[in-house]
Design a protein around this motif. Structure first.
Motif, PDB file in Angstrom:
ATOM      1  N   UNK A  47       0.826  -1.198   0.000  1.00 23.61           N
ATOM      2  CA  UNK A  47       0.000   0.000   0.000  1.00 23.61           C
ATOM      3  C   UNK A  47       0.863   1.253   0.000  1.00 23.61           C
ATOM      4  N   UNK A  48       1.920   1.250   0.794  1.00 22.90           N
ATOM      5  CA  UNK A  48       2.835   2.390   0.827  1.00 22.90           C
ATOM      6  C   UNK A  48       3.470   2.606  -0.542  1.00 22.90           C
ATOM      7  N   UNK A  51       0.909   4.160  -2.797  1.00 23.92           N
ATOM      8  CA  UNK A  51       0.685   5.553  -2.399  1.00 23.92           C
ATOM      9  C   UNK A  51       1.830   6.439  -2.880  1.00 23.92           C
ATOM     10  N   UNK A  52       3.044   5.934  -2.740  1.00 20.35           N
ATOM     11  CA  UNK A  52       4.213   6.709  -3.155  1.00 20.35           C
ATOM     12  C   UNK A  52       4.218   6.927  -4.664  1.00 20.35           C
ATOM     13  N   UNK A  55       2.312   9.826  -6.912  1.00 18.31           N
ATOM     14  CA  UNK A  55       2.881  11.130  -7.244  1.00 18.31           C
ATOM     15  C   UNK A  55       3.855  11.056  -8.407  1.00 18.31           C
ATOM     16  N   UNK A  56       4.796  10.118  -8.299  1.00 19.92           N
ATOM     17  CA  UNK A  56       5.851  10.085  -9.306  1.00 19.92           C
ATOM     18  C   UNK A  56       6.486   8.707  -9.360  1.00 19.92           C
ATOM     19  N   UNK A  58       9.428   5.938  -9.161  1.00 21.10           N
ATOM     20  CA  UNK A  58      10.527   5.765  -8.225  1.00 21.10           C
ATOM     21  C   UNK A  58      11.352   4.544  -8.600  1.00 21.10           C
ATOM     22  N   UNK A  59      12.612   4.559  -8.212  1.00 18.27           N
ATOM     23  CA  UNK A  59      13.445   3.390  -8.447  1.00 18.27           C
ATOM     24  C   UNK A  59      13.445   2.505  -7.199  1.00 18.27           C
ATOM     25  N   UNK A  62      15.096   3.820  -3.956  1.00 17.97           N
ATOM     26  CA  UNK A  62      14.325   4.904  -3.352  1.00 17.97           C
ATOM     27  C   UNK A  62      13.185   4.340  -2.517  1.00 17.97           C
ATOM     28  N   UNK A  65      14.495   2.703   0.670  1.00 18.60           N
ATOM     29  CA  UNK A  65      14.859   3.685   1.686  1.00 18.60           C
ATOM     30  C   UNK A  65      13.617   4.333   2.279  1.00 18.60           C
ATOM     31  N   UNK A  66      12.638   4.532   1.434  1.00 15.14           N
ATOM     32  CA  UNK A  66      11.401   5.202   1.849  1.00 15.14           C
ATOM     33  C   UNK A  66      10.645   4.386   2.880  1.00 15.14           C
ATOM     34  N   UNK A  92      16.334   2.309 -17.094  1.00 21.93           N
ATOM     35  CA  UNK A  92      17.255   3.368 -17.512  1.00 21.93           C
ATOM     36  C   UNK A  92      18.626   3.006 -16.968  1.00 21.93           C
ATOM     37  N   UNK A  95      19.268   1.185 -13.503  1.00 19.09           N
ATOM     38  CA  UNK A  95      18.136   1.451 -12.628  1.00 19.09           C
ATOM     39  C   UNK A  95      16.822   1.026 -13.263  1.00 19.09           C
ATOM     40  N   UNK A  97      12.828   2.050 -12.977  1.00 15.97           N
ATOM     41  CA  UNK A  97      11.830   2.975 -12.433  1.00 15.97           C
ATOM     42  C   UNK A  97      10.444   2.382 -12.583  1.00 15.97           C
TER      43      UNK A  97
END
Lengths: 120, 120
Positions: A47-48, A51-52, A55-56, A58-59, A62, A65-66, A92, A95, A97
């Motif tokens: 769920x997190x 939710x993250x 917005x945008x 992420x790799x 990230x 760490x989040x 990319x 990485x 994404x």
DNA sequence: TTAACATCTGAACATCTGCTCAATCGTTTC
DNA sequence: GAAACGATTGAGCAGATGTTCAGATGTTAA
């Protein structure tokens, strides 16, 4: 009390109730699919992540760490989310994404949030 | 190929991405509550029970016959649903009738159903 | 070619979950 | 009272789940 009034309970037709309810449930395939949809969002970690990603993109690192888990754990979850078509991957270099592929998820979260906020 | 062009990958600020995403997630309490809401409906058995109760109240044995599990299993699930305030109980003699206490559940199911039906 | 880095994968592990079984409680009926 | 019935409870069990660890893969930089 030597005598007590006879209890008259409301009549209840079991056969009929079951038959009507069986209709309401529908075929078991659709139930299973529904349950699976809810299951994806039932884990706090997933769920997190969702939710993250609202917005945008992420790799993996990230996200790790989040949330505070291993990059391995993130990778495992992303594979699941990708299999279920909730997320798509963009590579990319070294990485990876991830971004949301599903527009309806936000609606689900909004409705559920409203449901919670109106609890006693 | 003896020489290759230098690869220039899109810049990506990890620190900034993580900080922004952390905002989107919000406090962990609300995430936990959200996950719990989805979790209730993630089990096919509980989902069937809720679907059945959308129409009318049912007693334990009716639900057991409807789904095909023991009355004990039903009772266990009903206790959970009652604790989570999704269902309320009405006692009539030796029978216990359950009905939905939450009006938002139907919305959640509707949105999720739409989400499924629009899958490729 | 190395070395470093990001990601992915499989295995092992501990935990959680939902079920059945057996026993119990409360109510109604004989 | 005793028996029948519906519902509940607790224990125990098998299966699912999420995480970490160790190692493999692929990419970039020196």
């Amino acid at each position: 009390m030597t005598r007590s009034k006879p209890h008259n309970h409301q009549a209840h037709n079991h056969q009929e109730a079951i038959r009507a309810a069986r209709k309401a449930i529908g075929d078991s395939d659709s139930v299973w699919g529904l349950a699976e949809t809810f299951k994806v969002l039932s884990d706090p970690t997933r769920l997190k992540i969702v939710l993250a990603l609202l917005k945008e993109e992420l790799c993996v690192l990230d996200i790790a760490a989040l949330i505070g888990i291993t990059d391995s754990a993130v990778s495992h979850q992303m594979r699941l989310l990708k299999t279920l078509r909730l997320v798509k991957q963009r590579k990319d270099g070294k990485m990876a994404f991830y971004s949301l592929e599903d527009e309806h998820i936000e609606d689900l979260i909004r409705v559920a949030t409203r449901h919670i906020s109106e609890k006693s």
